[in-house]
Write a protein that holds these residues in place. Structure first.
Motif, PDB file in Angstrom:
ATOM      1  N   VAL A   1       1.287  -0.342   0.497  1.00 30.31           N
ATOM      2  CA  VAL A   1       0.205  -0.224   1.469  1.00 30.31           C
ATOM      3  C   VAL A   1      -0.510  -1.568   1.635  1.00 30.31           C
ATOM      4  O   VAL A   1      -0.876  -1.962   2.747  1.00 30.31           O
ATOM      5  N   GLY A   2      -0.680  -2.291   0.527  1.00 26.93           N
ATOM      6  CA  GLY A   2      -1.346  -3.593   0.587  1.00 26.93           C
ATOM      7  C   GLY A   2      -0.587  -4.604   1.419  1.00 26.93           C
ATOM      8  O   GLY A   2      -1.166  -5.337   2.230  1.00 26.93           O
ATOM      9  N   VAL A   3       0.723  -4.687   1.232  1.00 33.53           N
ATOM     10  CA  VAL A   3       1.553  -5.627   2.007  1.00 33.53           C
ATOM     11  C   VAL A   3       1.541  -5.249   3.478  1.00 33.53           C
ATOM     12  O   VAL A   3       1.427  -6.109   4.360  1.00 33.53           O
ATOM     13  N   MET A   4       1.643  -3.964   3.773  1.00 36.22           N
ATOM     14  CA  MET A   4       1.583  -3.514   5.168  1.00 36.22           C
ATOM     15  C   MET A   4       0.247  -3.892   5.794  1.00 36.22           C
ATOM     16  O   MET A   4       0.195  -4.359   6.947  1.00 36.22           O
ATOM     17  N   THR A   5      -0.839  -3.710   5.063  1.00 41.12           N
ATOM     18  CA  THR A   5      -2.168  -4.013   5.587  1.00 41.12           C
ATOM     19  C   THR A   5      -2.309  -5.492   5.911  1.00 41.12           C
ATOM     20  O   THR A   5      -2.823  -5.876   6.968  1.00 41.12           O
TER      21      THR A   5
ATOM     22  N   ASP B   1      -2.586  -9.885   9.957  1.00 39.70           N
ATOM     23  CA  ASP B   1      -2.077 -11.138  10.524  1.00 39.70           C
ATOM     24  C   ASP B   1      -1.757 -11.001  12.012  1.00 39.70           C
ATOM     25  O   ASP B   1      -1.704 -11.995  12.740  1.00 39.70           O
ATOM     26  N   HIS B   2      -1.517  -9.769  12.461  1.00 41.00           N
ATOM     27  CA  HIS B   2      -1.211  -9.509  13.867  1.00 41.00           C
ATOM     28  C   HIS B   2      -2.387  -8.889  14.620  1.00 41.00           C
ATOM     29  O   HIS B   2      -2.227  -8.399  15.747  1.00 41.00           O
TER      30      HIS B   2
ATOM     31  N   LEU C   1      -7.643  -4.423  15.218  1.00 45.22           N
ATOM     32  CA  LEU C   1      -8.267  -4.706  13.922  1.00 45.22           C
ATOM     33  C   LEU C   1      -9.781  -4.528  13.999  1.00 45.22           C
ATOM     34  O   LEU C   1     -10.410  -4.816  15.014  1.00 45.22           O
ATOM     35  N   PHE C   2     -10.367  -4.047  12.922  1.00 42.09           N
ATOM     36  CA  PHE C   2     -11.816  -3.852  12.852  1.00 42.09           C
ATOM     37  C   PHE C   2     -12.293  -4.212  11.449  1.00 42.09           C
ATOM     38  O   PHE C   2     -11.505  -4.505  10.560  1.00 42.09           O
TER      39      PHE C   2
END
Length: 327
Positions: free
Chosen positions: A125-129, A134-135, A217-218
């Protein structure tokens, strides 16, 4: 390592030394059991229990086709398979008497022109986040613990804490790619079928990847504060309905609750980039290494005093101020 972390690590090491005899006794019993089952392979969840015994050693596929090959091998041998990720579930859901499959190396990660993210089952989940940040994208709500795999999160219904938004990763899923019991790769994207696969418990095939709709993103305005445990009798429902995301960390020995209250800020350009320990306190790699082993030894000791110490450290870590976001 920061000075407060050094002090905590030293305390944890002292605890490990004090309960070394108890831990050694338990390990000795485990060794006898292993000798009696020398034909099998052993693995456990992240807390060293429950113990699983399989006839085959764990496999570590890196491609979809390797997963298919493992399933077909199992069919030929007449044994079962079970895929797992971070093994963060402290139940026997990860166990099989056949071929265990560690999915950590299935790491596909991409974002298409429609802002649909495709995430390999072994991606955490951390890597996905971090990838989505970044996008300039994100998901409405995420589980608090970032080191679980996305495939495992879907299988177990891992969730965040919100009444306002879809709280579980499973309910945010719009498609899964699986290997079924015959070794075929299948796409599951109908709403009716997804109802079963969203919390599949590892029983409906092996998840290869998951797709989610992302949102812009927020940020969050995060506020931690301590309240008396009396709020648990009913007030927490009203508190949950009034905010975007909220967590309650109950410490019964102190009769206190640490409230992590998060308010969503939709403009990602709002000033403020502070870190907060409203969910999981940030730590160094060395702290994690010694802390994990100390916790395992503490659990093996069955000591109330030792576990109360860990409760006290957690209480202070959650409430400590480590930054302020100017939002």
């Amino acid at each position: 390592m920061k000075i407060h972390e050094r002090i905590t690590v030293l305390r944890l090491l002292i605890l490990v030394l004090n309960i070394k005899t108890s831990s050694s006794r338990i390990r000795g019993q485990t060794s006898k059991d292993t000798a009696a089952e020398s034909h099998s392979y052993e693995y456990t969840s992240f807390i060293k229990g429950p113990g699983c015994q399989s006839l085959e050693p764990p496999r570590y596929p890196t491609t979809y086709q390797e997963v298919v090959s493992i399933v077909k091998e199992a069919i030929k041998k007449g044994v079962r398979v079970k895929a797992f990720g971070a093994r963060h579930s402290s139940t026997d859901i990860i166990c099989t008497d056949g071929i265990p499959i560690d999915m950590h190396r299935i790491r596909e990660l991409s974002l298409d022109e429609n802002n649909i993210v495709t995430v390999g089952a072994g991606v955490t989940v951390g890597v996905m986040t971090e990838f989505l940040m970044d996008h300039g994208r994100g998901l409405p709500i995420l589980p608090a613990f970032q080191n679980i795999t996305v495939g495992g999160a879907i299988g177990t219904g891992a969730h965040g804490s919100s009444f306002k938004y879809i709280a579980s990763l499973s309910d945010q899923t719009i498609q899964v790619l699986i290997v079924d019991g015959l070794g075929n790769i299948r796409s599951i994207d109908s709403e009716e079928d997804l109802k079963a696969f969203r919390v599949h418990l590892g029983l409906l095939g092996i998840i290869l990847h998951v797709k989610f709709k992302t949102i812009p993103l927020f940020k969050f305005r995060a506020h931690n504060y301590v309240m008396e445990e009396e709020i648990l009798s009913g007030k927490i429902i009203d508190m949950g309905l009034e905010t975007d995301q909220i967590m309650f960390h109950w410490f019964p020995s102190f009769r206190k609750v640490v409230v992590a209250n998060w308010t969503r800020v939709d403009d990602p350009n709002t000033p403020g980039n502070a870190h907060t320990n409203a969910l999981i306190p940030p730590t160094t790699a060395s702290f994690n290494y010694f802390g994990k082993r100390a916790m395992e030894a503490a659990q093996a000791s069955n000591s109330i005093q030792v576990m109360n110490f860990f409760q006290y450290v957690s209480f202070l870590a959650l409430f400590k101020k480590i930054g302020r976001a100017h939002v």
